[in-house]
Write an enzyme that holds these catalytic residues in place. Structure first.
Site: not given
Lengths: 317, 317, 317, 317, 317, 317
Positions: F229-230, F259, F295
């Site tokens: 993540g971050e 993705d 998305d």
């Protein structure tokens, strides 16, 4: 000098999108809407310099109204009030058999306190035509007096005076409307009246041509126009009656088509057209208004002239 | 028997989409909004049966309000009035340094004429808690009397009475608010007051803990809650002060977070939670409200409990 | 006591705005839609207390359905299920020659597992009328049994039983529908059937009056209504046939007009009107429904009565 | 007499809603946008009478531009052209690290053929300030000449001349911009330049205070303003440099904040404020602009003054 | 091998929602629109592999066009240009008597510089049919040459050549169109021409059957189709004239129905249908197109076949 | 030959506008969304030819999915099914502390019956990389087998195999996921796994570098990517670990950023970049995705390269 000065209330029109009901809507479209500003816009579109006089609350709501009217090209002379509400009406657009309905929420609007001394009388004196509708004196006792005074100011200065009866049953009773309006008729040069309003408030049930003649004679009017919706309109002038068919229209929104008619008629009269020609412009502008979603006749002179010259094109490309 | 009965005005909230200004908007989003119905919704969401009492015009606008409140799951007991307006407020959402601003258009609302005899007193007598806000008595002299009578009815029947001060400077002056509200405080069991309102209307400038203690003693209250926005809240109860931090929230719309706090607190008190636990529910519900576009806390108990249990998931899939 | 209890599935209706195709739409409008809740809403609007029974997933989707139905004013008694889907249907609105089309996505909906014991039988026993449609037994074997049991419960308690055949070719074959529904007919007091459905599933090709008489006699019914779309409807009752023309309508959305007809008819029967008068209410409510974008008849009794009294106004202001 | 006259191109700004990409959007929001009309609107909002001069195609697109500008309250004096396009730009709003991007489609716009003789020189001669931006001479050779002539007309008549450099790399190279603009600087009284533009086109890399001093001396200017975005701005005037911090803002749309700054600064100078006070108004108006979705500073004087007096209210109700 | 290759300009169509005017709209809906891509989409929907050739600016606007066309299922072979604009047209949808109007803004579009050598000639040589419209050679001298070259390439390779005259009075005069197009006619196998265009540019005023015969003989064509709007179409082929009535349609948007007709006709010819059958498909596809808001025939073969088999269902559920 | 072939389910994503709740929304925005098509789009945007394989219902809903994917530029090879549903998921976008939530409605989707023999194995054999996610084998027993077969087909043909674990707790338990996925790992060349998924399903709690090493060794992988993540990502390759920080982004919609990362990484590997450089592209593309409402990573290579070269411009004009 302005060609046309109109005076009256312009409200915010709040309407659910499409055919939604007020009872279940999640949004309102917003428009500025009022008979006298509608007339000014239509006249301006047909070539007249038009100014609308009114009184509005000094608030974003009042500025919302003026901004939209300026967008349509007319001039506005507004008394900004620290008291009084912004009039609002809710419009629900029905299809048959569910009628289009209106909920007025205009009590205590700032305009109901408008007095003649708040406005520059010079604007009325210098105008070619001064116009208001029968709605204005229905809104308050003060406005009844103001209307009377403004009509007198106009007449004394040689400005043509014009009024559209525009009876609204949600504002006053037929009897009260008759009592008030017939005191104003003698001050008018041009009177516009729907045949159905003549029936309701004047209890007149006869021939519209006869009605026009009778009103013209009784109140010493110069021009009387009787409108009959889809059956067209007629004008009595110099003791002659001019007939005008309505142009067929596929209606998107009928509200304001009467104002479009009157505004275009007055603009063409100011431009020197005779009554018959001005009626044609009025009818064509009213038909165009019916094809537009707002209450104002956002048309051009050439849009109107295309109809008059029967140059209709399905797709212009 | 209903757990919670609230009484007050609910308006239509008209707000331009996003950060548009009222002055130039072409549409308004529509929501039903009022402190007392907000409190009822939040309480209902946290498990209480909640009923909202009010008076509305018998029109599509009044039905629009009730329809939305019923959609949120509360019961409504409405006196349908043939006179009086539907209260409206315009909300313009700003970002810093442009504040969010409100234009009230609620004068002569139907609810301002509501009298105690128009409602079924049994609803109040049988309730666990009766709640109104300090806005209600600000709206009319009649409502001041009605509020007083309803609080007495509740107290005499053993129903807990609760009020949130909710000072609105656009409705009345601090002096007038103080004069009116302090006559109501002695009839209360639970008082909710924002620290900034205490400063404005009670001219109290000291420590909030001390404020709670002082109000509780002076008016013989059971519970006093002092809210301090982002700095949290505290509750004085049984001579003990409970502190509660605010939960951090990325705010979508802050309006109604105070009502969400109060509704959740009351619901959890009705469910038997102690004051400290009820405060936690209040704070978590207020934080959730801030993430929602409308004014009501459209949450579930499990949404709230996820926060209390620190089970935060960025994306739950 | 509730006047009318209905039982069946209500779905989320997802429809592209305007005349967009599903294949290329970027948004769906969302409505709650189902024959039995539609009937309940129409009946409620015409003055009946109406309750809708069903089973829904305990999810935001299920709550979305209930919230909208409560907004329309009916009561809901819902079994909240931890399993089963929320039924959905996609509606694409065509104009001729492109028909309006529906894609059902309702398999394994929570309601397909609803059993009689999950509901409070007292609601059905105490009702004036119990109503379901022929769609309900088409949805699952369980629902076929549940429908049968509920009809028996109603009849045994003296509650009038009513059904609208509502044949859906995307749910079952004509043969299967006939087999199932004709086992239910003997338990009915009021049967509503479209002439085209009688043709399709009963292979009846004769005169609708004869059809009504034949069905009434064969199944010992009290009332048989045969609807014929734009050609109106007829009711066979006490061996007399009452004819009713359809009211002309400028159609915004035809879906749900049959349900509006039935709901209004049942409400007026509950209110004591004779069959002929109730038919008029049914026809007028169906016409109004056609002017509304959603599937429910969001009308008022006075909207309907204006049509019955032929008080049509193009613009009411 | 008008206080401020501005001259330049105003385009239609077409922007996908929210953060959608142009490549996949299904709609564009439409606004009228141009540096000089933006400056006129901001000045008008702060109390100046402002008139915008330009040339537009005589088409619905051209009228769309004028209608919106009139809505904002400024006067417009437009040469309606039978040839030339309506300039358009596409704006895609990014968030970091995706920048906001612009696609210009303004070649062969009607305004690129505007010559001085098409306008009433009296408007410029009678104005307090004449303003254009460095974008105008970038648009065509004709406009370069027209700008030069108008600046001379203004200066000869004693009208203060003002320009904002507004370098646009998508319109011309730094070298070409320097060459053209430095021939215009000697005709100016007030020059506004972003520090980054000075770096790009003047290849100036030193201290902004020094830059202001140097430009003022070199071109014999009365006032030089150097803007530095979030680091604020400074003004050199009478050999004194005034510093002004930027006000923090939660940005909704940054486009047009520089124009808001300049418009407010000029309006307050016209109203007699000293340079330091005018800078404060400029900075506060720029901050407010950032909170608004369009490109214009649709503010009121009291909105700005609330910021100057640090009277910030989160929710004003 | 592709069945159908088309070549021409596709623009972005910007249209105000509903019946709003361009002059006052606050948003535009965006669609990709062009005669040749419309034809390709319709043909593809009826079963042909279709590829559209063109030249577009290498920008988000150009990619917006290609993205939408790919969404509809056709293949695209685009020369990405670093110069030249993206063509745009503004469409205002009127109702009678206000016509639907178009403002073209397509000058200097990238496509106007397209030369034959930029494309893979093999695509044209291997295709069953090569199609372009009379709009393409109207756009630039270069395109006139390119069209001629491509038609020659096709013919020499045995690919059937087809053109729809599609006269646009906003692009060129009748005389210029006649001069240019008649030089192209000898290279065609299939010519589609509206009777009104024959009247305007060929000054032909006689019987459409005679027109088809005359054109076919004069230019040695294989097939000539004359379209007459609501009066249907006819095809001259092998010296036989086939008549085809138009299918009635409730029109949502008429733009593109001619392209839908041609695309479906060509697809069915490619699939081996005789001229009469292909005409039926063309007429049915054109009718369906009229029910759709965009310019393309987003239909399925079974939608079309339902019309041909007169299997119309009002609501299919 | 296609560079990248992906296989998996793509659903319709239905999301209320803005921060509305599903429970009270009146509309859903519609997007096509699925991990494998997202990866294909991102890869295509970064220069790879990408094809997505799947099975969809032969309905407007299925065509809606394919149309959107083709719009984004990828190729689609779809088995059109006469049975099985179109998978749907409802996405409610929260802000902290209200999480973004997802309701899956994808049971019995057509894709769950997809068997290897329905697809052209040549596509996989000729591809540079074959990719699927850990979601695919979670959807049905059939898909578990199909995934295994396809991975074997790819590996036997020398096609690089890649998988992103993408654990979804609403689809299966950690134990079931571990059991299934670890049978697939030995067939992989490239494995992407979020550190939190490793913790959940592999019960791995140690250092991510160690995790990568351990997985690479245990399953004989070529490349292992662990995302955090971050906190960025790391890649183990040739026994070397490459670290990559995340680029900061102002997030509009976080869904799909993983993705985007994977698609860009694979595309750059196909283009010959080393693992470190490909990681940079992945991280920059993921950051851009976060600024987009849908998305998919609707970016261009130059958008990404601007970030890599730190050429960030706030407004590019």
């Amino acid at each position: 000098m302005t060609d046309l000065v109109t005076f009256g209330e312009t409200m915010l029109r709040l309407s659910p999108p499409g055919n939604e009901r007020i009872e279940s809507t999640s949004a309102f479209d917003v428009h500025a809407a009022g008979a006298e500003s509608n007339v000014a816009v239509a006249a301006n579109r047909l070539g007249a310099d038009a100014t609308w006089l009114s009184k509005l609350p000094d608030s974003p709501l009042g500025r919302r109204v003026v901004g939209e009217l300026e967008q349509y090209g007319i001039d506005t002379e507004v008394v900004w009030s620290q008291t009084g509400r912004q009039g609002v009406y809710y419009l629900e657009t029905g299809t048959s058999p569910r009628g289009t309905t209106v909920i007025y929420d205009r009590e205590d609007a700032a305009v109901t306190t408008a007095e003649p001394t708040e406005f520059d009388a010079g604007l009325i004196k210098d105008a070619g035509i001064f116009f208001t509708s029968g709605i204005t004196p229905a809104l308050s006792e003060t406005l009844r007096e103001t209307t009377l005074t403004m009509l007198k100011t106009a007449r004394n200065a040689g400005t043509t005076t014009a009024m559209d009866v525009n009876y609204r049953e949600k504002l006053w009773s037929p009897a009260k409307a008759r009592e008030t309006l017939t005191t104003l008729f003698p001050g008018l040069d041009v009177l516009v009246i729907a045949a159905r309003d003549a029936e309701t408030i004047l209890e007149y049930e006869g021939d519209p041509r006869q009605l026009a003649h009778q009103l013209g004679s009784q109140y010493d009017l110069e021009t009387v126009i009787v409108t009959q919706g889809e059956r067209g309109a007629l004008a009595w002038h110099d003791n002659v009656v001019h007939d005008q068919d309505a142009y067929e229209a596929e209606t998107v929104n009928p509200v304001g088509s009467g104002d479009a008619f009157t505004g275009a008629f007055l603009a063409r009269r100011l431009a020197g057209d005779d009554v018959g020609r001005a009626l044609e412009y009025g009818a064509a502008t009213a038909a165009l208004k019916r094809t537009l979603p707002g209450d104002v006749a956002l048309v051009t002179a050439s849009d109107v002239e295309n109809i008059l010259s029967e140059r209709n094109v399905l797709i212009d490309r």
